[in-house]
Motif scaffolding. Structure first.
Motif, PDB file in Angstrom:
ATOM      1  N   ASP A  90      -6.894   3.845   4.490  1.00 22.15           N
ATOM      2  CA  ASP A  90      -6.236   4.895   4.630  1.00 22.15           C
ATOM      3  C   ASP A  90      -4.805   4.771   4.300  1.00 22.15           C
ATOM      4  N   PHE A  91      -4.227   3.648   4.878  1.00 18.13           N
ATOM      5  CA  PHE A  91      -2.763   3.600   4.505  1.00 18.13           C
ATOM      6  C   PHE A  91      -2.517   3.478   3.122  1.00 18.13           C
ATOM      7  N   LEU A  92      -3.326   2.784   2.437  1.00 20.42           N
ATOM      8  CA  LEU A  92      -3.212   2.668   0.847  1.00 20.42           C
ATOM      9  C   LEU A  92      -3.210   3.934   0.158  1.00 20.42           C
ATOM     10  N   ARG A  93      -4.229   4.884   0.651  1.00 23.45           N
ATOM     11  CA  ARG A  93      -4.423   6.167   0.033  1.00 23.45           C
ATOM     12  C   ARG A  93      -3.133   6.878   0.159  1.00 23.45           C
ATOM     13  N   THR A  94      -2.688   7.047   1.450  1.00 24.32           N
ATOM     14  CA  THR A  94      -1.022   7.606   1.760  1.00 24.32           C
ATOM     15  C   THR A  94      -0.102   6.923   0.817  1.00 24.32           C
ATOM     16  N   LEU A  95       0.028   5.762   0.779  1.00 20.11           N
ATOM     17  CA  LEU A  95       0.800   5.224  -0.197  1.00 20.11           C
ATOM     18  C   LEU A  95       0.872   5.783  -1.658  1.00 20.11           C
ATOM     19  N   ALA A  96      -0.402   5.900  -2.192  1.00 24.68           N
ATOM     20  CA  ALA A  96      -0.658   6.406  -3.418  1.00 24.68           C
ATOM     21  C   ALA A  96      -0.147   7.748  -3.545  1.00 24.68           C
TER      22      ALA A  96
END
Length: 466
Positions: free
Chosen positions: A309-315
């Motif tokens: 979830d965090f990585l999707r937010t960063l993207a």
């Protein structure tokens, strides 16, 4: 790539600290290469192959062999480094491991024949003539001006460090067993002939050096002999071995290498910390604590889902802002690369030259290819009050004599340059994008700021009045 201690073919460097800058005698020979620009140099180096063709069909994909019957090019290549250069170089103080390795391939293994610490020329020639050993000379651009000239232009072209090693191998001998490297390799044949065999990679675009067993690599995909003036390129991971055919005195070639640790993976490792820092300032979910005892258990299913979830937010944030900051890769490159060849010993940079820039002046940046601009937190303030600043780093005063050497000063040294308030960023971008610009046109609030900016750049020898 800077200060990594590993040459092409995995030879480790070490030993005494480098001697003060010394140079072998320059050879006055008209160059058939075109040094008008980094692009022009690269195109002339791979001629008759066009640059577009090279990057579309060969770069990181497959080997390229360019065999040329050009006496002028052959003579020029020979001038880059010769066996006879070693006598004078040894007088300057060369050391085994740091400057020179002596080795031979015996039963599929590399046997190192280094003796003691300091290299004595008579012993070196004895090992070369009697033991049929290969002499590997590390980073000859430290001493040979024309290699310095070539490699610093190639660093501008690739935007990556460019190292080199010379290999001198007697007749009917082979210095290294089959292996692959973690660098893009350009081989220039300088003296004699060398027979090459290339094999299908077991690890395409490898990140590490590795010796391969002859029994496991299969048949060669390419087999050919290079003569002076010829060039060979192959991508990192390409398995290769080479020997000097019988009936020749010796072979000399130089490998020019680049793109070590310059993959997308390396870039991600560089930029992700900055992205996370910015995201944690904006969104509270990045600042919430991990579950109790997370570090004490093997089952981290919950953590995996949260991290996804965090990585999707960063993207999403990255695509929305378009702001991406490279930090250490840029600084490592700029502080470790060669200084411009045109500056000679650097004495011309002791004081700025030309007219002092004023508000009425028209100016332009000098040495654009040797400068990077970065936005970083102010290093002179505490972490709690850090504000972003614009930093200008350059390589004008870098040390040629420690370029690409293990334990060089660049590992701990700060990159040289200037810092400005973030409000100066647009004006600096104007200077970067303009060939010539009036100081009055700079996007700053006051005339005093405009004059301060160009004066700071002029004092650092990065600007001239036209």
């Amino acid at each position: 790539m800077s200060g990594d201690g590993t040459n092409a073919d995995g030879a480790m460097e070490g030993g005494p600290s480098p001697c003060k800058r010394v140079k072998a005698e320059a050879v006055d020979l008209a160059s058939p290469l075109n040094f008008d620009s980094p692009n022009a140099l690269f195109e002339s180096l791979i001629s008759p192959i066009k640059m577009e063709t090279f990057f579309k069909e060969y770069w990181e994909q497959k080997p390229l062999v360019i065999q040329r019957d050009d006496p002028l090019l052959a003579a020029y290549f020979q001038s880059l480094f010769q066996l006879t250069d070693l006598k004078n170089l040894c007088r300057l103080g060369m050391y085994y491991g740091r400057d020179i390795n002596v080795c031979r391939c015996v039963n599929g293994r590399k046997k190192v024949l280094n003796k003691g610490s300091k290299v004595h020329y008579l012993q070196l020639r004895k090992d070369f003539d009697q033991k049929r050993a290969t002499i590997q000379f590390h980073q000859p651009q430290r001493f040979k001006d024309e290699l310095w000239k070539i490699q610093e232009k190639l660093e501008c072209f690739f935007g990556s460090l460019v190292g080199s090693n010379v290999y001198i191998t007697p007749s009917e001998s082979q210095g290294l067993p089959p292996h692959y490297d973690d660098i893009e390799v350009f081989v220039l044949q300088l003296e004699g002939k060398k027979r090459w065999r290339l094999y299908q990679p077991t690890v395409p675009l490898a990140r590490e050096y590795s010796v391969e067993s002859e029994d496991s690599i299969g048949s060669p995909t390419h087999e050919f002999t290079l003569k002076p003036g010829d060039l060979l390129y192959f991508p990192r991971g390409t398995i290769h071995q080479a020997d000097t055919p019988p009936g020749l005195a010796h072979s000399t070639h130089v490998t020019i290498s680049t793109y070590q640790n310059t993959s997308w993976g390396d870039f991600l490792l560089d930029v992700i910390p900055g992205l996370l820092f910015d995201a944690a300032k904006k969104e509270v979910k990045f600042r919430t604590g991990v579950p109790r005892q997370l570090l004490m258990v093997d089952d981290i299913t919950v953590a995996t889902k949260r991290l996804s979830d965090f990585l999707r937010t960063l993207a999403d944030q990255l695509e929305g802002s378009g702001d991406l900051r490279s930090s250490e890769m840029k600084k490592d490159f700029i502080r470790s690369r060669l200084p411009p060849y045109c500056l000679g010993d650097g004495s011309s940079l002791s004081t700025p030259g030309g007219k002092l820039p004023k508000l009425s002046s028209r100016v332009r940046l000098r040495f654009k290819d040797y400068i990077v601009m970065m936005v970083e937190a102010d290093k002179d303030t505490s972490a709690e009050t850090q504000e972003p600043m614009v930093y200008i780093y350059h390589s004008l005063r870098n040390k040629r004599d420690t370029h690409m050497m293990f334990g060089n000063d660049s590992e701990t040294a700060e990159a040289l340059g200037l810092r400005f308030p973030l409000s100066y960023k647009d004006a600096l971008k104007q200077l970067w994008s303009s060939e010539i610009i009036s100081v009055k046109e700079l996007k700053l609030n006051t005339d005093a700021e405009k004059e301060n900016l160009v004066l700071a750049l002029w004092t650092e020898c990065l600007m001239e009045v036209t």
